[in-house]
Design a protein around this motif. Sequence first.
Motif, PDB file in Angstrom:
ATOM      1  N   ALA A   1     -18.604  45.644 -13.413  1.00  0.00           N
ATOM      2  CA  ALA A   1     -18.216  46.845 -14.160  1.00  0.00           C
ATOM      3  C   ALA A   1     -18.300  48.093 -13.295  1.00  0.00           C
ATOM      4  O   ALA A   1     -17.520  49.021 -13.469  1.00  0.00           O
ATOM      5  CB  ALA A   1     -19.089  47.006 -15.410  1.00  0.00           C
ATOM      6  N   ALA A   2     -19.227  48.129 -12.346  1.00  0.00           N
ATOM      7  CA  ALA A   2     -19.390  49.310 -11.501  1.00  0.00           C
ATOM      8  C   ALA A   2     -18.254  49.458 -10.487  1.00  0.00           C
ATOM      9  O   ALA A   2     -18.030  50.546  -9.971  1.00  0.00           O
ATOM     10  CB  ALA A   2     -20.726  49.252 -10.769  1.00  0.00           C
ATOM     11  N   SER A   3     -17.528  48.382 -10.214  1.00  0.00           N
ATOM     12  CA  SER A   3     -16.417  48.411  -9.260  1.00  0.00           C
ATOM     13  C   SER A   3     -15.205  47.724  -9.871  1.00  0.00           C
ATOM     14  O   SER A   3     -14.843  46.612  -9.490  1.00  0.00           O
ATOM     15  CB  SER A   3     -16.816  47.689  -7.968  1.00  0.00           C
ATOM     16  OG  SER A   3     -17.952  48.268  -7.408  1.00  0.00           O
ATOM     17  N   PRO A   4     -14.547  48.362 -10.843  1.00  0.00           N
ATOM     18  CA  PRO A   4     -13.456  47.679 -11.544  1.00  0.00           C
ATOM     19  C   PRO A   4     -12.287  47.307 -10.642  1.00  0.00           C
ATOM     20  O   PRO A   4     -11.596  46.343 -10.905  1.00  0.00           O
ATOM     21  CB  PRO A   4     -13.035  48.668 -12.625  1.00  0.00           C
ATOM     22  CG  PRO A   4     -13.599  49.972 -12.215  1.00  0.00           C
ATOM     23  CD  PRO A   4     -14.784  49.690 -11.353  1.00  0.00           C
ATOM     24  N   GLY A   5     -12.079  48.052  -9.579  1.00  0.00           N
ATOM     25  CA  GLY A   5     -10.970  47.728  -8.687  1.00  0.00           C
ATOM     26  C   GLY A   5     -11.270  46.579  -7.751  1.00  0.00           C
ATOM     27  O   GLY A   5     -10.367  46.016  -7.144  1.00  0.00           O
ATOM     28  N   LEU A   6     -12.538  46.209  -7.627  1.00  0.00           N
ATOM     29  CA  LEU A   6     -12.931  45.158  -6.693  1.00  0.00           C
ATOM     30  C   LEU A   6     -12.431  43.795  -7.140  1.00  0.00           C
ATOM     31  O   LEU A   6     -11.831  43.068  -6.382  1.00  0.00           O
ATOM     32  CB  LEU A   6     -14.454  45.154  -6.540  1.00  0.00           C
ATOM     33  CG  LEU A   6     -15.030  44.207  -5.493  1.00  0.00           C
ATOM     34  CD1 LEU A   6     -14.483  44.543  -4.115  1.00  0.00           C
ATOM     35  CD2 LEU A   6     -16.546  44.303  -5.484  1.00  0.00           C
ATOM     36  N   HIS A   7     -12.679  43.432  -8.372  1.00  0.00           N
ATOM     37  CA  HIS A   7     -12.251  42.135  -8.877  1.00  0.00           C
ATOM     38  C   HIS A   7     -11.604  42.255 -10.248  1.00  0.00           C
ATOM     39  O   HIS A   7     -11.883  41.462 -11.144  1.00  0.00           O
ATOM     40  CB  HIS A   7     -13.444  41.160  -8.941  1.00  0.00           C
ATOM     41  CG  HIS A   7     -13.901  40.710  -7.602  1.00  0.00           C
ATOM     42  ND1 HIS A   7     -15.169  40.910  -7.168  1.00  0.00           N
ATOM     43  CD2 HIS A   7     -13.245  40.101  -6.586  1.00  0.00           C
ATOM     44  CE1 HIS A   7     -15.294  40.433  -5.944  1.00  0.00           C
ATOM     45  NE2 HIS A   7     -14.137  39.941  -5.573  1.00  0.00           N
ATOM     46  N   ALA A   8     -10.751  43.205 -10.411  1.00  0.00           N
ATOM     47  CA  ALA A   8      -9.992  43.304 -11.659  1.00  0.00           C
ATOM     48  C   ALA A   8      -8.771  42.404 -11.547  1.00  0.00           C
ATOM     49  O   ALA A   8      -8.361  42.029 -10.454  1.00  0.00           O
ATOM     50  CB  ALA A   8      -9.564  44.743 -11.901  1.00  0.00           C
ATOM     51  N   VAL A   9      -8.202  42.064 -12.681  1.00  0.00           N
ATOM     52  CA  VAL A   9      -6.976  41.270 -12.687  1.00  0.00           C
ATOM     53  C   VAL A   9      -5.807  42.241 -12.652  1.00  0.00           C
ATOM     54  O   VAL A   9      -5.654  43.069 -13.550  1.00  0.00           O
ATOM     55  CB  VAL A   9      -6.902  40.376 -13.940  1.00  0.00           C
ATOM     56  CG1 VAL A   9      -5.569  39.656 -13.999  1.00  0.00           C
ATOM     57  CG2 VAL A   9      -8.047  39.393 -13.952  1.00  0.00           C
ATOM     58  N   GLU A  10      -5.028  42.156 -11.595  1.00  0.00           N
ATOM     59  CA  GLU A  10      -3.841  42.999 -11.468  1.00  0.00           C
ATOM     60  C   GLU A  10      -2.619  42.110 -11.591  1.00  0.00           C
ATOM     61  O   GLU A  10      -2.386  41.233 -10.771  1.00  0.00           O
ATOM     62  CB  GLU A  10      -3.863  43.744 -10.139  1.00  0.00           C
ATOM     63  CG  GLU A  10      -5.018  44.718 -10.057  1.00  0.00           C
ATOM     64  CD  GLU A  10      -5.061  45.478  -8.746  1.00  0.00           C
ATOM     65  OE1 GLU A  10      -4.131  45.335  -7.933  1.00  0.00           O
ATOM     66  OE2 GLU A  10      -6.039  46.206  -8.540  1.00  0.00           O
TER      67      GLU A  10
END
Length: 160
Positions: free
Chosen positions: A104-113
Amino acid sequence: MRRPAGLPIAVFALLSGMAAAAVAAEPLNNPVAVFSGLDKLTGRIISFDVLIDETVQFGALQVTPRVCHTRPPTEPAQITSFVEVDEITLANEIQRLFTGWMFAASPGLHAVEHPVYDVWLVDCKTQMGPESEAEPEPEAPARDAGEETAPPPDEDTPED
Protein backbone atom coordinates in the motif's frame (compact mmCIF):
# COMPACT_ATOMS: atom_id res chain seq x y z
CA MET A 1 25.45 -14.63 23.98
CA ARG A 2 29.10 -14.37 24.97
CA ARG A 3 31.08 -11.13 24.74
CA PRO A 4 34.06 -11.40 22.37
CA ALA A 5 37.40 -10.63 23.99
CA GLY A 6 38.56 -7.04 23.50
CA LEU A 7 35.03 -5.67 22.97
CA PRO A 8 34.11 -3.13 25.66
CA ILE A 9 31.13 -4.16 27.77
CA ALA A 10 29.19 -0.98 26.92
CA VAL A 11 29.55 -1.58 23.15
CA PHE A 12 28.58 -5.24 23.55
CA ALA A 13 25.46 -4.28 25.53
CA LEU A 14 24.50 -1.70 22.92
CA LEU A 15 24.91 -4.14 20.02
CA SER A 16 22.99 -6.86 21.89
CA GLY A 17 20.10 -4.45 22.50
CA MET A 18 20.03 -3.43 18.82
CA ALA A 19 19.85 -7.04 17.72
CA ALA A 20 16.90 -7.68 20.03
CA ALA A 21 15.10 -4.55 18.80
CA ALA A 22 15.62 -5.57 15.16
CA VAL A 23 13.39 -8.62 15.61
CA ALA A 24 10.02 -7.67 14.15
CA ALA A 25 6.70 -8.75 15.56
CA GLU A 26 4.58 -11.17 13.59
CA PRO A 27 2.38 -9.48 10.97
CA LEU A 28 -1.33 -9.26 11.74
CA ASN A 29 -3.60 -11.19 9.38
CA ASN A 30 -6.72 -9.32 8.33
CA PRO A 31 -9.83 -10.87 6.74
CA VAL A 32 -10.46 -7.99 4.30
CA ALA A 33 -8.26 -6.28 1.70
CA VAL A 34 -9.21 -2.83 0.39
CA PHE A 35 -8.34 -1.96 -3.20
CA SER A 36 -8.79 1.01 -5.48
CA GLY A 37 -9.44 0.58 -9.15
CA LEU A 38 -9.17 3.06 -12.01
CA ASP A 39 -11.31 2.70 -15.13
CA LYS A 40 -9.21 4.58 -17.69
CA LEU A 41 -12.11 4.90 -20.13
CA THR A 42 -14.34 6.83 -17.73
CA GLY A 43 -11.63 8.22 -15.44
CA ARG A 44 -13.57 6.87 -12.48
CA ILE A 45 -11.77 5.54 -9.38
CA ILE A 46 -13.65 3.24 -7.04
CA SER A 47 -12.68 1.59 -3.77
CA PHE A 48 -13.76 -1.97 -3.07
CA ASP A 49 -13.38 -4.45 -0.20
CA VAL A 50 -12.55 -8.10 -0.86
CA LEU A 51 -12.62 -10.94 1.67
CA ILE A 52 -9.48 -13.07 1.76
CA ASP A 53 -9.71 -16.00 -0.72
CA GLU A 54 -12.82 -14.47 -2.32
CA THR A 55 -12.87 -13.05 -5.87
CA VAL A 56 -14.33 -9.70 -6.87
CA GLN A 57 -14.73 -8.57 -10.46
CA PHE A 58 -13.67 -5.04 -11.42
CA GLY A 59 -14.42 -4.51 -15.09
CA ALA A 60 -12.74 -7.36 -16.96
CA LEU A 61 -10.43 -8.10 -14.01
CA GLN A 62 -10.93 -10.61 -11.22
CA VAL A 63 -9.09 -9.71 -7.99
CA THR A 64 -8.39 -12.40 -5.35
CA PRO A 65 -6.37 -11.53 -2.24
CA ARG A 66 -4.81 -14.53 -0.48
CA VAL A 67 -3.51 -12.71 2.62
CA CYS A 68 -3.58 -9.13 3.89
CA HIS A 69 -1.01 -8.17 6.51
CA THR A 70 -0.60 -5.14 8.72
CA ARG A 71 1.82 -4.51 11.57
CA PRO A 72 0.99 -4.07 15.24
CA PRO A 73 0.28 -0.46 16.28
CA THR A 74 3.61 -0.31 18.11
CA GLU A 75 5.55 -0.66 14.82
CA PRO A 76 5.71 1.51 11.70
CA ALA A 77 2.74 0.95 9.40
CA GLN A 78 3.22 -1.49 6.55
CA ILE A 79 0.28 -2.91 4.63
CA THR A 80 0.93 -5.82 2.28
CA SER A 81 -1.22 -8.34 0.46
CA PHE A 82 -0.53 -11.36 -1.72
CA VAL A 83 -2.89 -10.99 -4.67
CA GLU A 84 -3.88 -12.83 -7.83
CA VAL A 85 -5.42 -10.84 -10.68
CA ASP A 86 -6.97 -12.48 -13.74
CA GLU A 87 -8.46 -10.97 -16.88
CA ILE A 88 -11.54 -12.31 -18.60
CA THR A 89 -10.74 -11.99 -22.31
CA LEU A 90 -13.20 -11.32 -25.11
CA ALA A 91 -13.03 -15.04 -25.92
CA ASN A 92 -14.34 -15.65 -22.36
CA GLU A 93 -11.02 -17.17 -21.27
CA ILE A 94 -9.29 -16.41 -17.98
CA GLN A 95 -5.72 -15.13 -18.27
CA ARG A 96 -3.49 -14.53 -15.22
CA LEU A 97 -2.12 -10.97 -15.25
CA PHE A 98 -0.52 -10.72 -11.83
CA THR A 99 0.49 -12.94 -8.94
CA GLY A 100 2.51 -11.40 -6.15
CA TRP A 101 2.79 -8.97 -3.27
CA MET A 102 1.25 -5.51 -3.34
CA PHE A 103 2.40 -2.79 -0.97
CA ALA A 104 0.00 0.00 0.00
CA ALA A 105 2.89 2.39 0.69
CA SER A 106 4.19 1.96 -2.89
CA PRO A 107 1.15 1.52 -5.15
CA GLY A 108 3.19 1.99 -8.31
CA LEU A 109 5.65 -0.73 -7.35
CA HIS A 110 3.36 -3.72 -7.78
CA ALA A 111 0.05 -2.38 -8.99
CA VAL A 112 -1.79 -4.05 -11.83
CA GLU A 113 -1.52 -1.90 -14.93
CA HIS A 114 -3.88 -2.96 -17.68
CA PRO A 115 -4.74 -1.06 -20.88
CA VAL A 116 -8.19 -0.23 -19.44
CA TYR A 117 -7.96 -0.86 -15.67
CA ASP A 118 -5.45 -0.24 -12.89
CA VAL A 119 -5.79 -1.88 -9.46
CA TRP A 120 -3.75 -1.22 -6.32
CA LEU A 121 -3.84 -2.10 -2.61
CA VAL A 122 -5.03 0.60 -0.22
CA ASP A 123 -5.56 -1.02 3.18
CA CYS A 124 -6.42 -4.11 5.21
CA LYS A 125 -9.45 -4.19 7.50
CA THR A 126 -10.87 -6.42 10.17
CA GLN A 127 -14.43 -6.36 8.77
CA MET A 128 -16.35 -5.67 5.56
CA GLY A 129 -18.19 -2.41 5.01
CA PRO A 130 -17.67 0.99 6.58
CA GLU A 131 -15.32 1.49 9.48
CA SER A 132 -16.75 1.15 12.98
CA GLU A 133 -16.05 4.80 13.82
CA ALA A 134 -19.14 6.96 13.54
CA GLU A 135 -18.92 9.58 10.83
CA PRO A 136 -19.69 13.15 11.84
CA GLU A 137 -23.10 14.54 11.00
CA PRO A 138 -23.08 16.88 8.00
CA GLU A 139 -23.37 20.49 9.03
CA ALA A 140 -26.12 22.78 7.78
CA PRO A 141 -24.98 24.83 4.80
CA ALA A 142 -23.38 28.06 5.91
CA ARG A 143 -25.14 31.26 4.89
CA ASP A 144 -23.31 34.18 3.41
CA ALA A 145 -22.82 36.89 6.03
CA GLY A 146 -24.27 39.56 3.70
CA GLU A 147 -27.35 37.51 2.86
CA GLU A 148 -30.57 38.87 4.28
CA THR A 149 -33.34 36.59 5.36
CA ALA A 150 -36.94 37.52 4.77
CA PRO A 151 -39.26 37.21 7.75
CA PRO A 152 -41.87 34.48 7.47
CA PRO A 153 -45.12 35.66 5.93
CA ASP A 154 -47.73 36.84 8.40
CA GLU A 155 -50.91 34.82 8.17
CA ASP A 156 -53.10 37.90 8.66
CA THR A 157 -51.46 39.89 5.84
CA PRO A 158 -53.32 39.58 2.53
CA GLU A 159 -51.28 38.50 -0.46
CA ASP A 160 -51.09 40.82 -3.48
